[in-house]
Scaffold this active site. Structure first.
Site, mmCIF file in Angstrom:
data_model
loop_
_atom_site.group_PDB
_atom_site.id
_atom_site.type_symbol
_atom_site.label_atom_id
_atom_site.label_comp_id
_atom_site.label_asym_id
_atom_site.label_seq_id
_atom_site.Cartn_x
_atom_site.Cartn_y
_atom_site.Cartn_z
ATOM 1 N N GLU A 237 0.798 -1.225 0.000
ATOM 2 C CA GLU A 237 0.000 0.000 0.000
ATOM 3 C C GLU A 237 0.837 1.283 0.000
ATOM 4 O OE1 GLU A 237 -2.989 -0.283 3.053
ATOM 5 O OE2 GLU A 237 -3.920 -2.030 2.116
ATOM 6 N N GLU A 326 -5.711 -9.137 0.007
ATOM 7 C CA GLU A 326 -6.355 -8.780 1.275
ATOM 8 C C GLU A 326 -7.832 -8.535 1.040
ATOM 9 O OE1 GLU A 326 -4.654 -5.689 3.673
ATOM 10 O OE2 GLU A 326 -2.576 -6.303 3.271
#
Length: 406
Positions: A237, A326
């Protein structure tokens, strides 16, 4: 950000490298962008001796994250965090600074040895899971830690042990650089330090990040314990991208079975990693994080969640092979305790939603890893192990509802 910071760890030499490896079942193969089967890999069987080794055949990655194993996130592991003496601290950095290095090292070693055990891998294998994604911080390579930085020491021994357990059960391993030097994401304990001051995108810290994945690549090619590690996720991220590292190591080692290098896909919003890769690249995969919890474009409604999960194309950007690394079963904070979303009252819905997400991901990508295997939350919506115990996720993934998406 500096224009030269574009995409991690790519090099012009990628185009000429042999195919990397990912799982397949021999008929429905996961391939690289050139259509080449990328499952088989020669790995160390003992010492430096090389012999062919193969994971059990499967067509889709079905796995879990080992969240809070090597980067402890207090929000999801409060009881463990408190037992370590870290209660009230926001991140690993804060806890080590508060406890002092020696005391912190002992506390973290206790956690590393108990949060995930070999029995967990037995359970994963029995449930039909074939992959684990392991988030790690750069500080597991202790020589990269600068004076004045606060991180626990001694984690490598436990990483090797966990990788060996995974290999012994025939489980594929993705290792992800979750915490980068200088911190790559704002106010997130997953980066190892919860701070608004992200300094990863500086020359020194960026270079340490490159050195870290280079070290990981070398470790993977030279340690038998890591014989089923096939992918390194370059950065979790990020705000920005840039390039180089893993391939230099593999060239030096004359590795014939290069690792897959995994980037956050353009869905993440940091731009397209693919557009900055050299022409003809291979041995690359892309990861997507899909949390409807924070997607305000989808109505907070059971039917909308099922419909979106069944039909959302997570490879619409054309980046392939791709994986959803995820996702969870958690709805927005403001409704998660209401009767219509309460986990104890809505097990049927959550079971259907899990099946819908898996169906959608496997239809449009090469598979998924759930966040996470284990939590301290007492809420199965974030913990695969708890969801199985609650009967929301079946012990046999082959028995998942095939009709939930119509």
């Amino acid at each position: 950000m500096v224009n030269s910071l574009r995409i991690f760890f790519a090099s012009a030499a990628w185009a000429s490298l042999a195919q990397a490896w990912l799982p397949n079942d021999g008929t429905k193969t996961i391939t690289n962008r050139d259509g080449v089967n990328i499952f088989a890999r020669d790995v160390p069987s003992s010492g430096d001796t090389k012999s062919p080794r193969y994971l059990p055949s499967f067509s889709k990655v079905r796995g879990v994250n080992l969240g809070s194993q090597f980067i402890v996130e207090p929000w999801m592991s409060g009881a463990a965090w408190s037992s370590m003496g870290c209660s009230g601290q926001d991140s690993e950095w804060d806890c080590v600074k508060a406890l002092g290095q020696a005391k912190a090292n002992e506390a973290f070693k206790g956690h590393w040895s108990s949060w995930i055990t070999e029995q967990d891998f037995d359970n994963m294998a029995s449930y039909g899971l074939n992959t684990v994604r392991i988030p790690v911080g750069f500080w597991i390579h202790e020589e990269l830690v600068n004076d004045g930085e606060y991180y626990p020491q001694g984690g490598l021994e436990y990483l090797l042990k966990i990788c060996d357990w995974a290999a012994s059960k025939g489980i594929y391993v993705i290792i992800d650089q979750h915490g980068a030097p200088g911190v790559q994401a704002v106010n997130n304990p997953f980066a190892g330090r919860k701070t608004a001051d992200t300094q990863f995108y500086t020359k020194d810290n960026y270079n340490r990040g490159v050195e870290f994945v280079s070290w990981l690549a070398n470790l993977t090619h030279t340690r038998n314990e890591m014989r089923t590690v096939g992918t390194i996720g370059v950065l979790n991220e990020p705000k920005n991208w840039d390039s180089k590292g893993i391939r230099d190591v593999e060239s030096t080692l004359k590795a014939t079975n290069p690792l897959h290098v995994q980037f956050m896909s353009s869905f993440w919003g940091s731009g397209s990693p693919e557009q900055h890769l050299p022409s003809g690249y291979s041995d690359v995969s892309f990861e997507d994080h899909r949390y409807l919890k924070w997607d305000t474009s989808v109505a907070v409604d059971h039917a909308a969640y099922i419909s979106n999960s069944c039909t959302s194309d997570r490879s619409a950007d054309g980046e392939s092979p791709s994986f959803v690394t995820e996702f969870s079963l958690s709805p927005p904070d403001d409704v998660q305790s209401s009767d219509s979303w309460a986990p104890d009252k809505q097990k049927d819905f959550y079971g259907d939603w899990f099946a819908a997400q898996v169906h959608g991901f496997e239809k449009s990508t090469s598979g998924w890893t759930f966040w996470s295997w284990k939590t301290d939350l007492g809420d199965y919506r974030w913990g695969y192990k708890d969801a199985v115990a609650a009967g929301v996720i079946p012990k046999d993934l082959g028995s998942l509802s095939s009709t939930v998406c119509g």
